[in-house]
Scaffold this motif. Structure first.
Motif, PDB file in Angstrom:
ATOM      1  N   ASP A 233       0.876  -1.169   0.000  1.00  0.00           N
ATOM      2  CA  ASP A 233       0.000   0.000   0.000  1.00  0.00           C
ATOM      3  C   ASP A 233       0.916   1.221   0.000  1.00  0.00           C
ATOM      4  O   ASP A 233       1.349   1.680   1.061  1.00  0.00           O
ATOM      5  CB  ASP A 233      -0.921   0.009   1.216  1.00  0.00           C
ATOM      6  N   PRO A 234       1.246   1.747  -1.190  1.00  0.00           N
ATOM      7  CA  PRO A 234       2.212   2.851  -1.257  1.00  0.00           C
ATOM      8  C   PRO A 234       1.706   4.147  -0.646  1.00  0.00           C
ATOM      9  O   PRO A 234       2.507   5.017  -0.317  1.00  0.00           O
ATOM     10  CB  PRO A 234       2.484   3.015  -2.750  1.00  0.00           C
ATOM     11  N   SER A 235       0.411   4.274  -0.423  1.00  0.00           N
ATOM     12  CA  SER A 235      -0.113   5.516   0.131  1.00  0.00           C
ATOM     13  C   SER A 235       0.358   5.742   1.564  1.00  0.00           C
ATOM     14  O   SER A 235       0.395   6.880   2.032  1.00  0.00           O
ATOM     15  CB  SER A 235      -1.643   5.533   0.075  1.00  0.00           C
ATOM     16  N   VAL A 236       0.703   4.654   2.249  1.00  0.00           N
ATOM     17  CA  VAL A 236       1.175   4.755   3.631  1.00  0.00           C
ATOM     18  C   VAL A 236       2.533   4.070   3.808  1.00  0.00           C
ATOM     19  O   VAL A 236       2.934   3.757   4.932  1.00  0.00           O
ATOM     20  CB  VAL A 236       0.144   4.175   4.636  1.00  0.00           C
ATOM     21  N   GLU A 237       3.211   3.831   2.701  1.00  0.00           N
ATOM     22  CA  GLU A 237       4.543   3.219   2.718  1.00  0.00           C
ATOM     23  C   GLU A 237       4.562   1.902   3.481  1.00  0.00           C
ATOM     24  O   GLU A 237       5.415   1.660   4.325  1.00  0.00           O
ATOM     25  CB  GLU A 237       5.585   4.200   3.262  1.00  0.00           C
ATOM     26  N   PHE A 238       3.604   1.019   3.163  1.00  0.00           N
ATOM     27  CA  PHE A 238       3.512  -0.279   3.823  1.00  0.00           C
ATOM     28  C   PHE A 238       3.698  -1.377   2.791  1.00  0.00           C
ATOM     29  O   PHE A 238       3.129  -1.308   1.698  1.00  0.00           O
ATOM     30  CB  PHE A 238       2.144  -0.439   4.495  1.00  0.00           C
ATOM     31  N   GLY A 239       4.487  -2.383   3.132  1.00  0.00           N
ATOM     32  CA  GLY A 239       4.656  -3.497   2.214  1.00  0.00           C
ATOM     33  C   GLY A 239       5.042  -4.775   2.923  1.00  0.00           C
ATOM     34  O   GLY A 239       5.714  -4.765   3.949  1.00  0.00           O
ATOM     35  N   LEU A 240       4.588  -5.894   2.357  1.00  0.00           N
ATOM     36  CA  LEU A 240       4.939  -7.221   2.850  1.00  0.00           C
ATOM     37  C   LEU A 240       5.472  -8.034   1.676  1.00  0.00           C
ATOM     38  O   LEU A 240       4.961  -7.929   0.564  1.00  0.00           O
ATOM     39  CB  LEU A 240       3.708  -7.950   3.410  1.00  0.00           C
TER      40      LEU A 240
END
Length: 162
Positions: free
Chosen positions: A105-112
């Protein structure tokens, strides 16, 4: 034979549970704010269902984007089904959670990122999940998403490890 705690599988299960919870919320209430998802999955996974022409075009993995246009998001305990638009051609996909390679989710700089070891052995100790690093393969045909005219960033969590 001694018993051990399988942290790698426990982490993968927890991370896939997080994806399930996020998608269930989106199915019920829609995408909030600027949130959107890049989901890369293994198209060869036995439970993945997609049109033959998409399997031909993406023989090993595919990245889908849930942002502006999607329909019929149905979330189950094993995976999710969704209709996406491919060049004015709506196609139904089913993506098992076990087939997901990355969730961002690039809008909140989250990644797995789900790491796998494929060394041919039957090792019951899979490599634990590692944080996602932003990268884009040359062969990836999915254009990078832009937020307010700038490329979206994915934060690297390594700097927060002790």
């Amino acid at each position: 034979m001694s018993r051990s705690i399988d942290y790698g599988n426990l982490m993968h299960r927890a991370m896939r549970g997080l994806i399930h919870e996020v998608l269930a919320d989106v199915a019920e209430r829609g995408l909030p704010g600027n949130h959107h998802f890049f989901i890369t999955f293994d198209t060869t996974h036995s439970g993945a269902a997609l049109a033959d022409w998409l399997k031909d075009r993406y023989p090993s993995e595919m990245t889908v984007v849930l942002q502006h246009w999607y329909d019929n998001l149905e979330v189950s305990d094993e995976g999710f089904g969704i209709t996406l638009n491919f060049g004015d051609s709506p196609e139904r996909l089913y993506i098992p959670y076990d087939s997901i390679l990355t969730f961002v989710d690039p809008s909140v700089e989250f990644g797995l990122r789900f790491e796998t070891q494929d060394d041919g052995s039957d090792d019951d100790d899979p490599e634990p999940p590692r944080p996602l690093r932003a990268r884009r393969d040359e062969a990836d045909e999915t254009p990078p998403q832009r937020q307010n005219g700038q490329d979206a960033d994915v934060v690297q969590l390594d700097k927060f490890r002790k």
